[in-house]
Design a protein around this motif. Structure first.
Motif, PDB file in Angstrom:
ATOM      1  N   GLN A  45       0.858  -1.189   0.000  1.00 42.45           N
ATOM      2  CA  GLN A  45       0.000   0.000   0.000  1.00 42.45           C
ATOM      3  C   GLN A  45       0.886   1.227   0.000  1.00 42.45           C
ATOM      4  N   GLY A  46       0.380   2.343  -0.546  1.00 40.01           N
ATOM      5  CA  GLY A  46       1.205   3.543  -0.640  1.00 40.01           C
ATOM      6  C   GLY A  46       1.129   4.403   0.604  1.00 40.01           C
ATOM      7  N   LEU A  47       0.206   5.371   0.603  1.00 41.88           N
ATOM      8  CA  LEU A  47       0.041   6.313   1.713  1.00 41.88           C
ATOM      9  C   LEU A  47      -1.371   6.182   2.270  1.00 41.88           C
ATOM     10  N   SER A  48      -1.470   6.024   3.597  1.00 43.56           N
ATOM     11  CA  SER A  48      -2.765   5.961   4.279  1.00 43.56           C
ATOM     12  C   SER A  48      -2.837   7.074   5.298  1.00 43.56           C
ATOM     13  N   ILE A  49      -3.930   7.871   5.248  1.00 46.05           N
ATOM     14  CA  ILE A  49      -4.106   9.014   6.141  1.00 46.05           C
ATOM     15  C   ILE A  49      -5.396   8.815   6.924  1.00 46.05           C
ATOM     16  N   ASN A  50      -5.295   8.768   8.246  1.00 41.40           N
ATOM     17  CA  ASN A  50      -6.424   8.425   9.110  1.00 41.40           C
ATOM     18  C   ASN A  50      -6.483   9.415  10.275  1.00 41.40           C
ATOM     19  N   TYR A  51      -7.575  10.193  10.373  1.00 36.92           N
ATOM     20  CA  TYR A  51      -7.683  11.219  11.407  1.00 36.92           C
ATOM     21  C   TYR A  51      -6.481  12.162  11.384  1.00 36.92           C
ATOM     22  N   SER A  52      -6.011  12.507  10.201  1.00 38.39           N
ATOM     23  CA  SER A  52      -4.771  13.271  10.076  1.00 38.39           C
ATOM     24  C   SER A  52      -4.930  14.430   9.111  1.00 38.39           C
ATOM     25  N   THR A  53      -4.016  15.387   9.240  1.00 30.33           N
ATOM     26  CA  THR A  53      -3.881  16.475   8.280  1.00 30.33           C
ATOM     27  C   THR A  53      -2.513  16.349   7.631  1.00 30.33           C
ATOM     28  N   SER A  54      -2.485  16.289   6.307  1.00 31.19           N
ATOM     29  CA  SER A  54      -1.226  16.004   5.614  1.00 31.19           C
ATOM     30  C   SER A  54      -1.101  16.839   4.353  1.00 31.19           C
ATOM     31  N   THR A  55       0.142  17.045   3.934  1.00 35.93           N
ATOM     32  CA  THR A  55       0.432  17.629   2.627  1.00 35.93           C
ATOM     33  C   THR A  55       1.301  16.661   1.851  1.00 35.93           C
ATOM     34  N   LEU A  56       1.088  16.643   0.539  1.00 35.58           N
ATOM     35  CA  LEU A  56       1.797  15.701  -0.329  1.00 35.58           C
ATOM     36  C   LEU A  56       2.058  16.389  -1.658  1.00 35.58           C
ATOM     37  N   ASP A  57       3.322  16.619  -1.975  1.00 38.75           N
ATOM     38  CA  ASP A  57       3.678  17.363  -3.188  1.00 38.75           C
ATOM     39  C   ASP A  57       4.707  16.602  -4.019  1.00 38.75           C
ATOM     40  N   ASP A  58       4.590  16.745  -5.336  1.00 35.76           N
ATOM     41  CA  ASP A  58       5.623  16.292  -6.278  1.00 35.76           C
ATOM     42  C   ASP A  58       6.045  14.851  -6.005  1.00 35.76           C
ATOM     43  N   SER A  59       5.072  13.958  -5.893  1.00 36.21           N
ATOM     44  CA  SER A  59       5.364  12.590  -5.475  1.00 36.21           C
ATOM     45  C   SER A  59       4.807  11.576  -6.455  1.00 36.21           C
ATOM     46  N   GLU A  60       5.322  10.346  -6.366  1.00 38.17           N
ATOM     47  CA  GLU A  60       4.990   9.296  -7.327  1.00 38.17           C
ATOM     48  C   GLU A  60       4.706   7.992  -6.606  1.00 38.17           C
ATOM     49  N   PHE A  61       3.660   7.305  -7.070  1.00 33.97           N
ATOM     50  CA  PHE A  61       3.288   5.997  -6.544  1.00 33.97           C
ATOM     51  C   PHE A  61       3.137   5.044  -7.731  1.00 33.97           C
ATOM     52  N   PHE A  62       3.825   3.913  -7.685  1.00 30.60           N
ATOM     53  CA  PHE A  62       3.681   2.966  -8.788  1.00 30.60           C
ATOM     54  C   PHE A  62       4.013   1.555  -8.313  1.00 30.60           C
ATOM     55  N   ASP A  63       3.490   0.594  -9.073  1.00 30.39           N
ATOM     56  CA  ASP A  63       3.705  -0.821  -8.759  1.00 30.39           C
ATOM     57  C   ASP A  63       3.265  -1.121  -7.322  1.00 30.39           C
ATOM     58  N   ILE A  64       2.035  -0.698  -6.999  1.00 22.91           N
ATOM     59  CA  ILE A  64       1.462  -0.896  -5.661  1.00 22.91           C
ATOM     60  C   ILE A  64       0.385  -1.979  -5.761  1.00 22.91           C
ATOM     61  N   GLN A  65       0.395  -2.927  -4.815  1.00 23.73           N
ATOM     62  CA  GLN A  65      -0.578  -4.019  -4.874  1.00 23.73           C
ATOM     63  C   GLN A  65      -1.953  -3.618  -4.356  1.00 23.73           C
ATOM     64  N   GLY A  66      -2.025  -2.672  -3.420  1.00 19.44           N
ATOM     65  CA  GLY A  66      -3.304  -2.199  -2.898  1.00 19.44           C
ATOM     66  C   GLY A  66      -3.567  -0.781  -3.364  1.00 19.44           C
ATOM     67  N   ASP A  67      -4.150   0.034  -2.473  1.00 18.42           N
ATOM     68  CA  ASP A  67      -4.415   1.432  -2.813  1.00 18.42           C
ATOM     69  C   ASP A  67      -3.127   2.240  -2.814  1.00 18.42           C
ATOM     70  N   ALA A  68      -2.987   3.109  -3.797  1.00 22.82           N
ATOM     71  CA  ALA A  68      -1.867   4.054  -3.768  1.00 22.82           C
ATOM     72  C   ALA A  68      -2.081   5.083  -2.667  1.00 22.82           C
ATOM     73  N   LEU A  69      -3.337   5.616  -2.551  1.00 21.88           N
ATOM     74  CA  LEU A  69      -3.675   6.593  -1.516  1.00 21.88           C
ATOM     75  C   LEU A  69      -4.992   6.206  -0.868  1.00 21.88           C
ATOM     76  N   ILE A  70      -5.028   6.243   0.462  1.00 21.89           N
ATOM     77  CA  ILE A  70      -6.271   6.100   1.206  1.00 21.89           C
ATOM     78  C   ILE A  70      -6.378   7.290   2.152  1.00 21.89           C
ATOM     79  N   VAL A  71      -7.486   8.025   2.050  1.00 21.72           N
ATOM     80  CA  VAL A  71      -7.728   9.180   2.914  1.00 21.72           C
ATOM     81  C   VAL A  71      -9.053   8.911   3.614  1.00 21.72           C
ATOM     82  N   PHE A  72      -9.036   8.734   4.947  1.00 28.89           N
ATOM     83  CA  PHE A  72     -10.292   8.375   5.604  1.00 28.89           C
ATOM     84  C   PHE A  72     -10.373   8.910   7.022  1.00 28.89           C
ATOM     85  N   GLU A  73     -11.584   8.762   7.596  1.00 32.24           N
ATOM     86  CA  GLU A  73     -11.898   9.207   8.957  1.00 32.24           C
ATOM     87  C   GLU A  73     -11.615  10.700   9.151  1.00 32.24           C
ATOM     88  N   SER A  74     -12.322  11.525   8.377  1.00 32.63           N
ATOM     89  CA  SER A  74     -12.287  12.986   8.531  1.00 32.63           C
ATOM     90  C   SER A  74     -10.889  13.573   8.383  1.00 32.63           C
TER      91      SER A  74
END
Length: 332
Positions: free
Chosen positions: A145-174
């Protein structure tokens, strides 16, 4: 043994230097520098509260099976364009498992900053739970899995996700994720946004979904705003909305999927806003059941079928160019 080379692949070459073994808690402010390379982590290494771990440019961190780095304190991994920081498996295997080690975890009240970081073969690339995460020029690849964000505040710039078996990005729980300039490609699943989260991105490309999964899914009252986006090449749906999800697409393209945009009934109204956006070259341009579509200077055209209403009520669709004045049933 192995090390990371410029292409992001692995090669068998012998170490010519000793390693630095790391395990247990980091309880005092610590700096890792290239002179200690490689840093070999076994078990759970935890940066405890009120403690900072600084990882300098050019540091290579290797993880034993199921090992993880987690922050309740602060982790600052700030590389440079010419000296990345590598988080890789500690193995001589040519093709390590995609979940060889556990990942980087930012835990409640913790903070992780990663700049010019390369992360591979982790079960979770980066997992942020109730924490602050700042990521820039990050590559996560060959991972579960790539990046998972849970009950969090995040910034993500100029980035790459590839050859991932699950989700590249998961943003959940507010959670709140603000991003720009993302490349997500050659993955089994794209981006999922759940449970009242907000995802805003300027410049994102999602393409080449390698399984029959959606490129972008939006659930349960979450809000997604994409400017200058390209979402394409899924045998399923490019953008799939459920249960009160909302999306705004501006200056974007949705193309070459089985369905361009799909609205599914559920709890709460679904809203789709298109502004200077093209939905084209899909088997079906758009499907709706009971949602609301607002369009400005946008087009749904060159699809095998332009628009399909799967509900039992009329849906008002205005200000859309269908490729012909005859509307969504035109052959184009």
């Amino acid at each position: 043994c192995m090390m990371m080379i410029g292409s992001g692949l692995f090669a068998r070459i012998p170490f010519a230097y000793a390693s630095t073994e790391v395990t247990g808690d980091i309880t005092t402010n610590t700096t890792w520098s290239p002179e200690g390379n490689p840093y070999v982590i076994s078990g759970n290494v935890t940066v405890v509260p009120d403690t900072t771990l600084i990882i300098s440019p050019g540091v290579e961190i290797r993880f034993e099976p199921e090992a993880r780095l987690q922050a309740i304190g602060v982790v600052e991994a700030v590389g440079t364009e010419s000296a990345h920081i590598s988080f890789i498996p500690n193995t001589g295997e040519q093709n390590p498992a995609f979940d060889f080690w556990d990942g980087i975890f930012s835990l409640p009240n913790g903070s992780v900053t990663c700049t010019y970081c390369d992360i591979s073969h982790a079960r979770f690339g980066i997992d942020s739970n109730g924490a602050l995460t700042t990521l820039s020029h990050v590559r996560i690849f060959k991972s579960g899995q790539g990046l998972s964000i849970n009950y969090s505040t995040s910034t993500l710039d100029d980035s790459e996700f590839f050859d991932i078996q699950g989700d590249a990005l998961i943003v959940f729980e507010s959670s709140i994720l603000n991003a720009q300039n993302l490349s997500i490609h050659d993955i089994q699943k794209g981006v999922s946004v759940f449970n009242g989260s907000v995802f805003t991105v300027d410049g994102m490309q999602i393409k080449k979904i390698t399984s029959e999964s959606d490129a972008l899914e939006i659930f349960t009252g979450s809000v997604v705003t994409i400017t200058n986006g390209i979402i394409k090449e899924s045998d399923a749906t490019c953008v799939n909305l459920h249960s009160g999800g909302k999306i705004t697409l501006a200056d974007s393209i949705v193309e070459k999927c089985n369905v361009g945009i799909a609205e599914n009934a559920g709890i709460g109204p679904i809203r789709i806003t298109l502004n200077h956006t093209k939905i084209r070259d899909n088997a079906i341009g758009m499907t709706m059941i009971a949602g609301v579509l607002t369009s400005t200077n946008s087009g749904i055209f060159q699809n095998e079928s332009g628009f399909e209403n799967y509900g039992n009520q009329s849906i008002q669709v205005e200000n859309v160019w269908w490729g012909s004045a005859s509307g969504p049933l035109h052959a184009t």
